[in-house]
Design a protein around this motif. Structure first.
Motif, short mmCIF file in Angstrom:
data_model
loop_
_atom_site.label_atom_id
_atom_site.label_comp_id
_atom_site.label_asym_id
_atom_site.label_seq_id
_atom_site.Cartn_x
_atom_site.Cartn_y
_atom_site.Cartn_z
N ASN A 443 0.71 -0.95 -0.18
CA ASN A 443 -0.12 0.04 -0.10
C ASN A 443 0.90 1.31 0.02
O ASN A 443 1.87 1.30 0.89
CB ASN A 443 -0.79 0.17 1.12
CG ASN A 443 -1.90 0.97 1.28
OD1 ASN A 443 -1.87 2.13 0.33
ND2 ASN A 443 -3.08 0.71 1.92
N SER A 445 0.67 4.01 1.12
CA SER A 445 0.54 4.86 1.96
C SER A 445 1.68 4.34 3.18
O SER A 445 2.35 5.50 4.09
CB SER A 445 -0.67 4.86 2.79
OG SER A 445 -0.80 3.43 3.39
N ASN A 446 2.10 3.18 3.15
CA ASN A 446 3.27 2.85 4.04
C ASN A 446 4.65 3.23 3.59
O ASN A 446 5.49 3.29 4.39
CB ASN A 446 3.35 1.18 3.79
CG ASN A 446 2.06 0.53 4.63
OD1 ASN A 446 1.64 0.98 5.64
ND2 ASN A 446 1.35 -0.44 4.04
N THR A 448 5.50 6.36 3.78
CA THR A 448 6.08 7.36 4.64
C THR A 448 6.40 6.88 6.00
O THR A 448 6.85 7.63 6.74
CB THR A 448 4.69 8.43 4.72
OG1 THR A 448 3.48 7.49 5.43
CG2 THR A 448 4.26 8.91 3.52
N SER A 460 8.97 0.26 3.48
CA SER A 460 8.66 1.53 3.55
C SER A 460 10.31 2.30 2.77
O SER A 460 11.17 1.69 2.87
CB SER A 460 8.63 2.37 4.96
OG SER A 460 8.62 3.58 4.89
#
Length: 744
Positions: A443, A445-446, A448, A460
């Protein structure tokens, strides 16, 4: 340049401090201290805990068998003493010693005594040895305490630290105190930064335990197996002789060059845990040095070079591999990615005489992780296609050819056995393709996150590397009209390549639809995890940020601020690594069996030999460490001995048509001879064991088995060795030419 003389008083103080620290290290040695367990601390599934923390088993449990046992230890050969404090009502309970599913010794518990002391000797290093209490099923049995102590030492970790400390002290004495090294202030600062960052990256490993990553148990088994293979006389080590309950395990299919360091430490009886941690430290140090050399060869700004050292050594994906995945192969491979990127630059655009950067980088990756070298090869091909016109126009294909040829010659010692075994035998490879690829996507969003090891979504780039992406975006959009050099265009290429690799890790990449294509499915299932692209993508973004920060005109007024911000964000990686809740190494003052003491012996992790690269049919259920015969009435085995990859069995058979099977995997390279030196044919038995037809003449016969590499392997080893010698000779010759002539 003159150096200031160090006062004699300072030298004496320095020597005194070195002696004092060495004494403290020696006093802190716990290698000879026993492992001690209260009854309640043993592994158990039945029984009650009394007020003295002993485990009590009574007839009311309606069972007999194993009621308590210790973890499994990796012990060096030698003599040991097991001691148990107990209370028994009947004579049918036994203290047993087991190694890899085989009983080594047993000592009955006398109800008239309250303590048993049992001495035993291990003739070879043990992989999975444990003590266990076998309850007879009658009367009451209370296990109060169990301990294991060596007659010498469990391990020599303290002496390793003492030698290491004294060696470092000697270097400081010669090159600093005596002034033999003329180091500039900048060079000394760079050395301190590299060492400091490497130590900082290793600090989570300084806990008294090992982080049990996904693949850690396998790499510990490889370290142990390499040690056994070296002692067996194999160089290189193709077979781990004691793996899989002594049946042997193929080693040539997974790169292992750098694991020799840990294996030689194990030969010196350094503990398995510290040997592994030493490899991690060297990987951290190598990553810092690699980033330093690579970026410095492309950018003269010390700010950018130091930024690259910190960002790359502390990048989240490295820490994920170290502490969560336990993937030593990728950890070592990541060390060399900066050299690959810098090597490509110099071959195509930069100083063409530095083509050896690419050789070192790709060779290092090959000797670390097979899939990573496939990624490196693809990136090299793509880069060559992008710059093919320049390569031809400037005749840089000469350096490309040199790099390719030198790579093949240097690594032939590994490539030849790998290719031979991959195609020659029925090796199990189905388990390598268990992943559907898509479900392992990340994903975005990971990206960051700093680091998270508590769930599977721990992949990440981290905020610092995303800051490097931001620098690349600023240069691409806001400075697109400025005049660009060839180096600027190469950095832009790295930026686009990194973005593409990052995109391929996410669920937005149409991997599910592409899996309908047979070619893509074959490649994707071999890769298994799309997150593997995070490594080369991170390396690309590193160069984008480090070089872009120095060349960006818009960011020029904010360089120092951005430098400090990126360094600070990356330092958060260290504090985000989860640590044990206990800040003390021992539960109480009397407990010697600390997590540190146990993890050094491998008890908290264990050893594991995966199913890939086994011969077809070599399942856990089929493994045995005993000779198997076809007819108990017609064949008698008098003696079976195995040491390393050598084995001898003596048998007598009264009928023809029978066979015996030795508990050794039938990998290519083994040869068998009878008592007269006649070559025997090796067949394939159940569980991929060696099978031999017996002679039913009633006379005792002997079969001798040994492993010997293919002559092609020896030739490949010789070619690589001669290539290394040539490189050393060439380097010395070039260095002697560059030295200034002595004054007359």
């Amino acid at each position: 340049m003159q150096t200031r003389e160090i006062p004699t008083k300072t030298k004496i103080i320095y020597i005194a401090i070195v002696c004092f620290v060495t004494l403290l290290l020696w006093l802190g040695d716990e290698g000879s201290r026993p492992l001690e367990y209260l009854g309640s601390e043993l592994n158990h599934s039945v029984g009650l805990i009394d007020s003295d923390y002993g485990i009590v088993v009574r007839e009311t449990v309606a069972m007999n068998g194993i009621v308590a046992y210790t973890p499994e230890y990796v012990l060096n050969k030698g003599s040991y003493t097991a001691q148990m404090v107990y209370q028994a009502e009947e004579e049918d309970s036994v203290l047993e010693l087991w190694e890899q599913n085989s009983k080594v010794a047993a000592w009955p518990l006398d109800p008239r005594q309250s303590k048993i002391t049992a001495d035993f000797t291990l003739s070879k290093d043990a992989k999975q040895i444990r003590l266990q209490i076998n309850y007879g099923g009658t009367g009451s049995l209370t296990v109060k305490q169990l301990s294991l102590s060596p007659h010498t030492v469990f391990y020599t970790d303290t002496y390793f630290f003492m030698v290491l400390f004294l060696a470092c002290s000697l270097i400081i004495w010669l090159y600093v105190v005596q002034g033999r090294a003329h180091l500039t202030q900048e060079r000394l600062t760079d050395i301190c930064v590299i060492l400091g960052v490497a130590l900082l990256a290793t600090t989570p490993m300084m806990q008294t335990y090992l982080y049990n990553g996904d693949d850690l148990c396998y790499h510990l088994a490889r370290l142990e197996g390499l040690k056994d293979g070296i002692l067996d006389g194999q160089i290189p080590v193709n077979i781990l002789p004691e793996g899989m309950q002594g049946n042997g395990y193929m080693n040539a299919m997974y790169p292992y060059l750098f694991l020799y360091i840990g294996a030689f430490l194990r030969i010196c009886r350094v503990s398995l845990g510290l040997s592994y941690k030493t490899l991690i430290f060297l990987a951290n140090l190598g990553s810092a040095i690699s980033a330093y050399i690579a970026v410095k060869s492309m950018c003269k700004s010390r700010r950018s070079v130091i930024l690259a050292v910190v960002l790359y050594t502390l990048m989240p994906y490295r820490f994920t591999n170290i502490f969560s995945r336990g993937d030593l192969g990728e950890i070592l491979a990541l060390t060399f990615w900066p050299l690959v990127i810098a090597g490509l630059y110099h071959i195509i655009l930069g100083e063409r005489q530095r083509w050896y950067y690419l050789v070192i980088g790709v060779s290092g990756i090959l000797q670390s992780h097979i899939l990573s070298v496939a990624f490196a090869a693809v990136i090299c091909v793509i880069t060559a296609l992008v710059y093919c016109v320049r390569i031809v126009r400037e005749r840089r294909y000469i350096e490309v050819g040199k790099a390719a040829g030198m790579f093949m010659l240097l690594n032939m010692w590994y490539l030849v056995p790998f290719i031979f075994y991959y195609f020659e035998k029925e090796l199990s490879t189905d388990v390598l393709r268990w992943s559907g690829y898509f479900e392992q996507s990340i994903n975005p969003s990971n990206f960051t996150q700093s680091l998270s090891l508590y769930n599977k979504q721990y992949f990440s780039f981290g905020l610092a590397l995303l800051g490097c992406v931001g620098i690349g975006v600023i240069r691409l959009i806001s400075e697109r009209d400025q005049k660009k050099t060839e180096e600027d265009r190469y950095v832009l290429y790295l930026f686009l390549l990194g973005v593409l690799l990052a995109y391929m890790t996410t669920g937005y990449f149409p991997s599910r639809r592409l899996l309908d294509n047979a070619l893509f499915e074959n490649i994707a299932t071999m890769i298994q995890f799309p997150w593997r692209f995070l490594g080369p993508a991170s390396a690309c973004f590193l160069f984008v940020g480090a070089i872009g920060l120095e060349r960006s005109q818009i960011l020029r007024p904010y360089r120092n601020f951005i430098f400090a911000m990126l360094i600070g964000l990356n330092l958060l990686i260290i504090i985000s690594v989860p640590a044990d809740n206990s800040h003390m190494p021992y539960d109480n003052a009397e407990a010697v069996a600390s997590k540190g003491h146990e993890s050094k012996l491998g008890t908290s992790v264990g050893l594991f030999y995966p199913h890939e690269w086994r011969l077809a049919g070599a399942t856990e259920e089929s493994l045995t460490n005993s000779v198997v015969i076809s007819d108990l009435n017609a064949i008698a085995v008098r003696q079976y001995q195995k040491k390393g990859t050598r084995a001898t069995v003596a048998y007598t058979a009264t009928e023809e048509g029978g066979y015996i099977e030795l508990p050794i995997q039938d990998y290519s390279g083994y040869r068998a001879y009878d008592e007269n030196g006649k070559r025997l044919e090796i067949g394939r038995g159940d569980g991929a064991r060696m099978r031999f037809a017996v002679q039913g003449d009633g006379i005792e016969h002997t079969i001798r088995v040994r492993y010997g590499p293919n002559p092609i392997f020896i030739a490949a080893n010789l070619v690589s060795a001669l290539t290394i010698l040539y490189c050393v000779w060439r380097r010395r010759k070039v260095h002697s030419r560059s030295e200034p002539a002595a004054p007359q």
